[in-house]
Motif scaffolding. Structure first.
Motif, PDB file in Angstrom:
ATOM      1  N   PRO A   1       0.818  -1.214   0.000  1.00  0.00           N
ATOM      2  CA  PRO A   1       0.000   0.000   0.000  1.00  0.00           C
ATOM      3  C   PRO A   1       0.854   1.267   0.000  1.00  0.00           C
ATOM      4  O   PRO A   1       0.371   2.329  -0.340  1.00  0.00           O
ATOM      5  CB  PRO A   1      -0.789  -0.103   1.306  1.00  0.00           C
ATOM      6  CG  PRO A   1      -0.737  -1.530   1.700  1.00  0.00           C
ATOM      7  CD  PRO A   1       0.530  -2.091   1.125  1.00  0.00           C
ATOM      8  N   PHE A   2       2.147   1.166   0.356  1.00  0.00           N
ATOM      9  CA  PHE A   2       3.010   2.347   0.430  1.00  0.00           C
ATOM     10  C   PHE A   2       3.923   2.526  -0.787  1.00  0.00           C
ATOM     11  O   PHE A   2       4.721   3.441  -0.827  1.00  0.00           O
ATOM     12  CB  PHE A   2       3.874   2.275   1.701  1.00  0.00           C
ATOM     13  CG  PHE A   2       3.066   2.222   2.958  1.00  0.00           C
ATOM     14  CD1 PHE A   2       2.338   3.321   3.389  1.00  0.00           C
ATOM     15  CD2 PHE A   2       3.009   1.067   3.710  1.00  0.00           C
ATOM     16  CE1 PHE A   2       1.574   3.264   4.546  1.00  0.00           C
ATOM     17  CE2 PHE A   2       2.251   0.996   4.870  1.00  0.00           C
ATOM     18  CZ  PHE A   2       1.535   2.111   5.285  1.00  0.00           C
ATOM     19  N   LYS A   3       3.855   1.611  -1.760  1.00  0.00           N
ATOM     20  CA  LYS A   3       4.753   1.709  -2.917  1.00  0.00           C
ATOM     21  C   LYS A   3       3.966   1.693  -4.221  1.00  0.00           C
ATOM     22  O   LYS A   3       2.921   1.083  -4.310  1.00  0.00           O
ATOM     23  CB  LYS A   3       5.738   0.529  -2.935  1.00  0.00           C
ATOM     24  CG  LYS A   3       6.776   0.586  -1.858  1.00  0.00           C
ATOM     25  CD  LYS A   3       7.783  -0.543  -2.043  1.00  0.00           C
ATOM     26  CE  LYS A   3       8.842  -0.479  -0.964  1.00  0.00           C
ATOM     27  NZ  LYS A   3       9.753  -1.614  -1.012  1.00  0.00           N
ATOM     28  N   LYS A   4       4.523   2.335  -5.239  1.00  0.00           N
ATOM     29  CA  LYS A   4       3.934   2.250  -6.574  1.00  0.00           C
ATOM     30  C   LYS A   4       4.292   0.909  -7.183  1.00  0.00           C
ATOM     31  O   LYS A   4       5.379   0.398  -6.973  1.00  0.00           O
ATOM     32  CB  LYS A   4       4.461   3.385  -7.451  1.00  0.00           C
ATOM     33  CG  LYS A   4       3.957   4.740  -7.020  1.00  0.00           C
ATOM     34  CD  LYS A   4       4.443   5.827  -7.953  1.00  0.00           C
ATOM     35  CE  LYS A   4       3.887   7.159  -7.506  1.00  0.00           C
ATOM     36  NZ  LYS A   4       4.401   8.263  -8.295  1.00  0.00           N
ATOM     37  N   LYS A   5       3.389   0.365  -7.976  1.00  0.00           N
ATOM     38  CA  LYS A   5       3.568  -0.981  -8.509  1.00  0.00           C
ATOM     39  C   LYS A   5       4.346  -1.001  -9.838  1.00  0.00           C
ATOM     40  O   LYS A   5       4.822  -2.041 -10.263  1.00  0.00           O
ATOM     41  CB  LYS A   5       2.180  -1.614  -8.698  1.00  0.00           C
ATOM     42  CG  LYS A   5       2.216  -3.117  -8.861  1.00  0.00           C
ATOM     43  CD  LYS A   5       0.823  -3.700  -8.846  1.00  0.00           C
ATOM     44  CE  LYS A   5       0.875  -5.202  -8.964  1.00  0.00           C
ATOM     45  NZ  LYS A   5      -0.441  -5.805  -8.853  1.00  0.00           N
ATOM     46  N   THR A   6       4.497   0.134 -10.477  1.00  0.00           N
ATOM     47  CA  THR A   6       5.006   0.174 -11.855  1.00  0.00           C
ATOM     48  C   THR A   6       6.354  -0.490 -12.070  1.00  0.00           C
ATOM     49  O   THR A   6       6.563  -1.122 -13.092  1.00  0.00           O
ATOM     50  CB  THR A   6       5.101   1.636 -12.347  1.00  0.00           C
ATOM     51  OG1 THR A   6       5.869   2.367 -11.392  1.00  0.00           O
ATOM     52  CG2 THR A   6       3.731   2.263 -12.485  1.00  0.00           C
ATOM     53  N   SER A   7       7.293  -0.379 -11.122  1.00  0.00           N
ATOM     54  CA  SER A   7       8.643  -0.909 -11.338  1.00  0.00           C
ATOM     55  C   SER A   7       8.789  -2.372 -10.904  1.00  0.00           C
ATOM     56  O   SER A   7       9.868  -2.933 -11.018  1.00  0.00           O
ATOM     57  CB  SER A   7       9.671  -0.043 -10.592  1.00  0.00           C
ATOM     58  OG  SER A   7       9.443  -0.137  -9.204  1.00  0.00           O
ATOM     59  N   LEU A   8       7.723  -2.982 -10.411  1.00  0.00           N
ATOM     60  CA  LEU A   8       7.828  -4.360  -9.937  1.00  0.00           C
ATOM     61  C   LEU A   8       7.867  -5.350 -11.091  1.00  0.00           C
ATOM     62  O   LEU A   8       7.072  -5.257 -12.024  1.00  0.00           O
ATOM     63  CB  LEU A   8       6.617  -4.722  -9.069  1.00  0.00           C
ATOM     64  CG  LEU A   8       6.562  -4.211  -7.644  1.00  0.00           C
ATOM     65  CD1 LEU A   8       5.324  -4.761  -6.947  1.00  0.00           C
ATOM     66  CD2 LEU A   8       7.795  -4.587  -6.855  1.00  0.00           C
ATOM     67  N   LEU A   9       8.777  -6.323 -10.991  1.00  0.00           N
ATOM     68  CA  LEU A   9       8.738  -7.456 -11.914  1.00  0.00           C
ATOM     69  C   LEU A   9       7.494  -8.276 -11.592  1.00  0.00           C
ATOM     70  O   LEU A   9       6.909  -8.143 -10.520  1.00  0.00           O
ATOM     71  CB  LEU A   9       9.965  -8.347 -11.719  1.00  0.00           C
ATOM     72  CG  LEU A   9      11.296  -7.910 -12.290  1.00  0.00           C
ATOM     73  CD1 LEU A   9      12.330  -9.014 -12.068  1.00  0.00           C
ATOM     74  CD2 LEU A   9      11.213  -7.584 -13.758  1.00  0.00           C
ATOM     75  N   ASP A  10       7.144  -9.172 -12.487  1.00  0.00           N
ATOM     76  CA  ASP A  10       6.028 -10.088 -12.267  1.00  0.00           C
ATOM     77  C   ASP A  10       6.200 -10.805 -10.926  1.00  0.00           C
ATOM     78  O   ASP A  10       7.316 -11.163 -10.532  1.00  0.00           O
ATOM     79  CB  ASP A  10       5.999 -11.108 -13.424  1.00  0.00           C
ATOM     80  CG  ASP A  10       4.930 -12.153 -13.223  1.00  0.00           C
ATOM     81  OD1 ASP A  10       3.764 -11.850 -13.497  1.00  0.00           O
ATOM     82  OD2 ASP A  10       5.275 -13.265 -12.762  1.00  0.00           O
TER      83      ASP A  10
END
Length: 192
Positions: free
Chosen positions: A42-51
């Motif tokens: 909930p505290f981080k943006k998801k865009t840079s996450l790998l699958d």
């Protein structure tokens, strides 16, 4: 069994994560440490996450040679965004004979009072804290709590963000990742 839950995106998992988890398993009353791969904080943006499953595979590769370190995809099927209190309730239901504790850095302890139902977590679960270099003072109101245990561990300044940036810049980060993880990242051309 007393299981320490080490939550993170592990994007990617690196030697710092392994050192901390190993120190927790060896220098506390924890029997195992589970690396809980979080699909979305909930505290981080998801865009840079790998699958999710690529990050889980990296944790599998990093922990396969350690008997007391385990990967966990427990949060993958929980409603998102998920909160730690929900994960703990789910784990207690699925594994009623185990005791679950949290592992966090000193820097996260400072903001712990902002977590959903943090008082309920403290009432029923121990928290094992590893040292971090952090700006400002430590929140002493929580650091003296009987459920909070500070564990000696090397202070790690290594971050997944640093590793992703270095890879993007074409730098050799091989010593910073477990060997199997480095090979997987390199073969898959992740973060470049």
């Amino acid at each position: 069994m007393n299981i320490g839950l080490f939550f993170g995106s592990f994007n990617p998992i690196h030697v710092g994560h392994l050192i901390i988890a190993h120190q927790m398993a060896e220098n506390s009353d924890l029997d195992q440490v589970w690396f809980v791969v979080t699909p979305h904080s909930p505290f981080k943006k998801k865009t840079s996450l790998l699958d999710n499953y690529d990050r889980l595979e990296m944790v599998h590769l990093a922990t396969k040679d350690y008997d007391n370190l385990m990967p966990s995809a427990i949060e993958f099927n929980l409603p998102q965004p998920n909160y730690t209190i929900n994960t703990l309730a789910y784990l207690k239901e699925k594994h009623p004979n185990n005791q679950f504790s949290l592992i966090m850095g000193e820097d996260n302890l400072k903001g712990f009072h902002k977590w959903k139902n943090y008082a309920l977590i403290l009432e029923h679960h121990n928290i094992y804290v590893y040292p971090r270099i952090a700006e400002g003072t430590t929140d002493t109101s929580l650091s003296d709590h009987p459920q909070i245990h500070k564990v000696e561990a090397p202070i790690m300044q290594l971050s997944s963000t640093y590793i992703r940036k270095a890879i993007k810049e074409g730098k050799n980060i091989r010593p910073l990742l477990p060997e199997h993880v480095w090979k997987y990242v390199d073969d898959m051309h992740f973060y470049s």
